[in-house]
Design an enzyme around this catalytic site. Structure first.
Site, PDB file in Angstrom:
ATOM      1  N   GLY A  91       0.808  -1.214   0.000  1.00  0.00           N
ATOM      2  CA  GLY A  91       0.000   0.000   0.000  1.00  0.00           C
ATOM      3  C   GLY A  91       0.842   1.266   0.000  1.00  0.00           C
ATOM      4  O   GLY A  91       1.732   1.422   0.833  1.00  0.00           O
ATOM      5  N   GLY A  94      -0.405   4.441   0.384  1.00  0.00           N
ATOM      6  CA  GLY A  94      -1.208   5.547   0.910  1.00  0.00           C
ATOM      7  C   GLY A  94      -0.386   6.383   1.872  1.00  0.00           C
ATOM      8  O   GLY A  94       0.843   6.324   1.873  1.00  0.00           O
ATOM      9  N   PHE A  95      -1.058   7.150   2.718  1.00  0.00           N
ATOM     10  CA  PHE A  95      -0.346   8.010   3.662  1.00  0.00           C
ATOM     11  C   PHE A  95       0.591   7.204   4.563  1.00  0.00           C
ATOM     12  O   PHE A  95       1.719   7.598   4.812  1.00  0.00           O
ATOM     13  CB  PHE A  95      -1.342   8.791   4.529  1.00  0.00           C
ATOM     14  CG  PHE A  95      -1.997   9.918   3.807  1.00  0.00           C
ATOM     15  CD1 PHE A  95      -1.249  10.989   3.352  1.00  0.00           C
ATOM     16  CD2 PHE A  95      -3.367   9.915   3.573  1.00  0.00           C
ATOM     17  CE1 PHE A  95      -1.839  12.054   2.691  1.00  0.00           C
ATOM     18  CE2 PHE A  95      -3.966  10.977   2.903  1.00  0.00           C
ATOM     19  CZ  PHE A  95      -3.217  12.046   2.463  1.00  0.00           C
ATOM     20  N   VAL A 155      -2.192  -7.854  -3.726  1.00  0.00           N
ATOM     21  CA  VAL A 155      -1.750  -8.919  -2.820  1.00  0.00           C
ATOM     22  C   VAL A 155      -2.955  -9.765  -2.445  1.00  0.00           C
ATOM     23  O   VAL A 155      -3.992  -9.244  -2.024  1.00  0.00           O
ATOM     24  CB  VAL A 155      -1.077  -8.329  -1.575  1.00  0.00           C
ATOM     25  CG1 VAL A 155      -0.681  -9.433  -0.614  1.00  0.00           C
ATOM     26  CG2 VAL A 155       0.144  -7.519  -1.981  1.00  0.00           C
ATOM     27  N   GLU A 157     -18.041  18.336   3.011  1.00  0.00           N
ATOM     28  CA  GLU A 157     -17.295  19.085   1.992  1.00  0.00           C
ATOM     29  C   GLU A 157     -17.918  18.890   0.609  1.00  0.00           C
ATOM     30  O   GLU A 157     -17.997  19.817  -0.191  1.00  0.00           O
ATOM     31  CB  GLU A 157     -15.823  18.666   2.010  1.00  0.00           C
ATOM     32  CG  GLU A 157     -15.170  19.029   3.340  1.00  0.00           C
ATOM     33  CD  GLU A 157     -13.650  18.917   3.348  1.00  0.00           C
ATOM     34  OE1 GLU A 157     -13.120  18.076   2.599  1.00  0.00           O
ATOM     35  OE2 GLU A 157     -13.020  19.670   4.102  1.00  0.00           O
ATOM     36  N   ASP A 176      -5.309   3.150   8.246  1.00  0.00           N
ATOM     37  CA  ASP A 176      -6.731   2.852   8.430  1.00  0.00           C
ATOM     38  C   ASP A 176      -7.013   1.381   8.730  1.00  0.00           C
ATOM     39  O   ASP A 176      -8.006   1.057   9.385  1.00  0.00           O
ATOM     40  CB  ASP A 176      -7.525   3.231   7.166  1.00  0.00           C
ATOM     41  CG  ASP A 176      -7.765   4.729   7.062  1.00  0.00           C
ATOM     42  OD1 ASP A 176      -7.394   5.451   8.005  1.00  0.00           O
ATOM     43  OD2 ASP A 176      -8.318   5.174   6.045  1.00  0.00           O
ATOM     44  N   ALA A 225      -6.009  10.590   8.095  1.00  0.00           N
ATOM     45  CA  ALA A 225      -4.683  10.689   7.471  1.00  0.00           C
ATOM     46  C   ALA A 225      -3.578  10.908   8.504  1.00  0.00           C
ATOM     47  O   ALA A 225      -2.515  10.305   8.421  1.00  0.00           O
ATOM     48  CB  ALA A 225      -4.689  11.830   6.450  1.00  0.00           C
ATOM     49  N   GLN A 226      -3.840  11.755   9.495  1.00  0.00           N
ATOM     50  CA  GLN A 226      -2.794  12.075  10.469  1.00  0.00           C
ATOM     51  C   GLN A 226      -2.313  10.847  11.233  1.00  0.00           C
ATOM     52  O   GLN A 226      -1.119  10.689  11.488  1.00  0.00           O
ATOM     53  CB  GLN A 226      -3.292  13.147  11.459  1.00  0.00           C
ATOM     54  CG  GLN A 226      -2.975  14.569  11.022  1.00  0.00           C
ATOM     55  CD  GLN A 226      -1.486  14.773  10.727  1.00  0.00           C
ATOM     56  OE1 GLN A 226      -0.604  14.285  11.425  1.00  0.00           O
ATOM     57  NE2 GLN A 226      -1.212  15.491   9.654  1.00  0.00           N
TER      58      GLN A 226
END
Lengths: 448, 448
Positions: free
Chosen positions: A28, A30-31, A96, A187, A317, A334-335
């Site tokens: 992965g 991602g972040f 995977v 949003e 996550d 994300a943090q």
């Protein structure tokens, strides 16, 4: 779902060279995976990153792609580019399929690979809570192709609305239901509100935009449940500008592609339901049951080691990591992913080099924020909560800083200036593959 | 996936209001249609524009989208946006299926429409010269989705090349055959050459780029047949920088998705054949046979009136308009389309208002140009032919000026600066719908 299977048959293997150094496999980009990998470079480790896309996605701005505000390219970072010229770093486009901890092996769509250390950073996908009928009829928004698909769908609906005289039918094309009142839902509601006020009426003078309704549905008793009460209240107020219909304490019980049924009995006719109501971990086969907890998250100890394993880790996550401050696990934001990636990098190096002690993960909450249309945002910092125009500037600034790549920052800044001062959106192309075929199908099935 | 779940029930029609002014229907929003429509605004006419895409495509830069140099959005202009707030202008996303001149009617995918004046500006599509096998196996590059598809295909091939050990198999993924040595073919060869020299080796350190061959095949005895001999010679020389294999006086006789057979007997193994070898008009049913000439072009008189009709016109690539200077018709290039659009606007207004005389179309050749990688281009102006760095600046300038929209100009300029100074390409995302199907098809046919 498309995009899932990267299977290649026959005599094909990953061809990752066997170096005489420990191999860390990261699933992965991602972040979490990105921040981990960056900090493992140049430490005498072989790093293999696998992802089913060849780019990192800046998910917080996906909704702007879906609403024609940003080009898809500007919120993505091609993974090979991010790590170019890095020694001992290997990227492979792969899915995977299975982890076999007994032999330190993973099975992937492009062959098997052994690891010394394995990091699962597969993130999460949209959760439909088991309702297949809803899953097939709604639009998710977790990946770039999904956001692009939504953009084309929205614009196509307005094209079609110009063709329809029946009031209900027209309404169904112009109305939007957003499920989930978290940051994404709020949003998105704001962005659709801006389109309704400033952009679409100029493009479609033949339509009456008083007819365009935006519904935002949330099961909680307030929007932005993860933020402060004042933020929730203000967000609700900001949404009034766009006459967004907010339904709290309400869930969607059914949707057939045309009619939404809410838990309060109300029915809404719409072609577009955007599902931002929850996420579920992208699990991989081979993780023992006792290491899986609710929401398909993987249980780890405080060092992000998956319970029962020494050399398998989970971050972001997909991970469920308890701490004193967070006895029910950390929020899936994300943090947390970024910080877990950074902490694990240090811990892995300590562990492998046998230098120093591993440090338990501790989440430093930097706050959270959401924007609601132009000039309005809500920001919760740990010691200061504020809303309005200044909050909006802070939101812009933080997102611009966080986006990967200098070029992306410039292009996004330019687009934001453009959108702000012209009250316009630049990228409203309907780009659909096999479009001609679709058009013909459309004309066959829908227009006869 | 929610591509198909949009159903429109009940009576559907175009709903173009009946105004008491003449109605001009323009089929196609390319260079010809766009330039015509712009000049008919505010003249007391009802203008209806139909296109199967909702945007105008700046085709001269398509090859830069295909080679990851530009975002797709920056070379397109959404048609509704270009005409927003214009009174009496109506856009519809539709495919025109038939023209019925007897009743001044057209049949489209979204219903019938009558016209007072009809302008056919449907342009041209890729010509495979009747070879269906080749048509199914090669990549065309006339439309934005096609360019995006090619971009994903190229990048996917390199991902796959990292997985393959067999030399021929690897070669087939890294080699490119471009058919057609006109501006598109030459510019594409140069862009692929740049990728080979500066971009891909950093992304794919595991591959040996001496193995990447670019072949450019042309049936004529020189490249850029439409330009001067010195331009052809210089273009050939510039392509040497990238070791492009240029095959002149050569055609492709067969291609099965894996092996190209040339007319000289040579065979080349490749997964990627890009077909830029010719175009054929996008004809619509209902044009009488006697008005159709070779290449499916529509015969017009000097006022662009389709032969046999008073109120039907054809302009741009689809039109075959003779003049004294061009007894064999005009070249199918953007400049002719633009100028025919402009001239027809004036003539239509004269005709409808019965003021002044119609003027025969006269093409003013402003010259032509092609770029071959960074810092190199060839430019033929009517009275001055030059090549090299200065020509390259002229090429950049002319294309930047010509692109639709101020925002697009800025974004493209920024991208060009970025690409130039970093030797990089920013937008190399693999974004494919139905990805699984494609991959499975490929894996079935190629890797077994």
């Amino acid at each position: 779902m498309p995009y899932q299977d990267l299977q290649i048959h026959g005599a094909v293997a990953m061809h990752i060279p066997e170096l005489n150094i420990p191999r860390v496999v990261i699933i992965g980009g991602g972040f979490a995976g990105l921040n981990l990998a960056k900090r493992l470079l140049g430490k005498g480790l072989q790093i293999v990153m696998l992802d089913r896309y060849n780019y990192h996605t800046f998910q917080p701005l996906l909704y702007q792609v879906a609403t024609a505000g940003l080009e898809p390219d500007s919120i993505a970072g091609p993974l090979r580019k991010l790590f170019k010229e890095e020694e001992n770093f290997f990227f492979r486009l792969a899915l995977v399929q299975k982890i076999i901890p007994e032999s330190n092996t993973i099975e992937t769509s492009i062959g098997n690979l052994t690891y010394d250390y394995l990091v699962i950073a597969t993130g999460a996908k949209t959760n439909y809570f088991g309702n297949e009928k809803i899953a097939n009829a709604v639009f998710p928004m977790k990946q770039l192709p999904q956001a692009l698909d939504l953009r084309s769908h929205i614009l196509q609906n307005f094209e079609k609305a110009t063709l329809v005289k029946d009031y209900d039918e027209k309404q169904s094309l112009m109305d939007f239901v957003i499920v989930g009142g978290g940051p994404t839902g709020v949003e998105l509601a704001g962005a659709l509100g801006e389109l309704k006020l400033h952009v679409l009426p100029l493009d479609y003078p033949e339509l009456d935009f008083r007819q365009m309704d935006i519904h935002l549905i949330d099961g909680n008793d307030r929007l932005l449940k993860g933020m402060s009460e004042v933020a929730s209240k203000k967000a609700l107020k900001y949404l009034e500008r766009f006459s967004v219909n907010v339904w709290l304490n309400t869930t969607v019980t059914d949707y057939d592609g045309r009619e939404v049924t809410l838990s309060n009995g109300k029915k809404i006719i719409t072609r577009t339901v955007i599902w931002a109501a929850g996420i579920i971990g992208n699990l991989i086969e081979g993780i023992p049951k006792e290491a899986i907890t609710r929401g398909n998250r993987i249980l780890t100890n405080e060092y992000n080691q998956v319970v029962g394993f020494e050399n398998i880790f989970a971050i972001g996550d997909i991970a469920f990591t308890k701490s004193e401050k967070y006895p029910n696990g950390h929020p899936q934001v994300a943090q947390v992913a970024i910080q877990q990636g950074k902490t694990l990098a240090k811990n892995l190096i300590s562990m492998i080099k046998k230098k120093g002690k591993m440090k338990p993960f501790e989440y430093k909450d930097l706050g959270s924020m959401a924007t609601v249309g132009r000039n309005r945002a809500v920001v919760d910092l740990p010691k200061w909560k504020f809303q309005g125009m200044f909050a909006w500037f802070v939101w812009l600034f933080v997102h611009l800083i966080a986006i990967v790549g200098f070029r992306n920052k410039i292009i996004i800044l330019l687009n934001w200036f453009w959108n702000y001062f012209t009250y316009d959106r630049a990228t409203r192309l309907i780009i659909r593959p096999f479009f001609r075929e679709k058009m013909q199908n459309m004309s066959d099935s829908y227009f006869k």
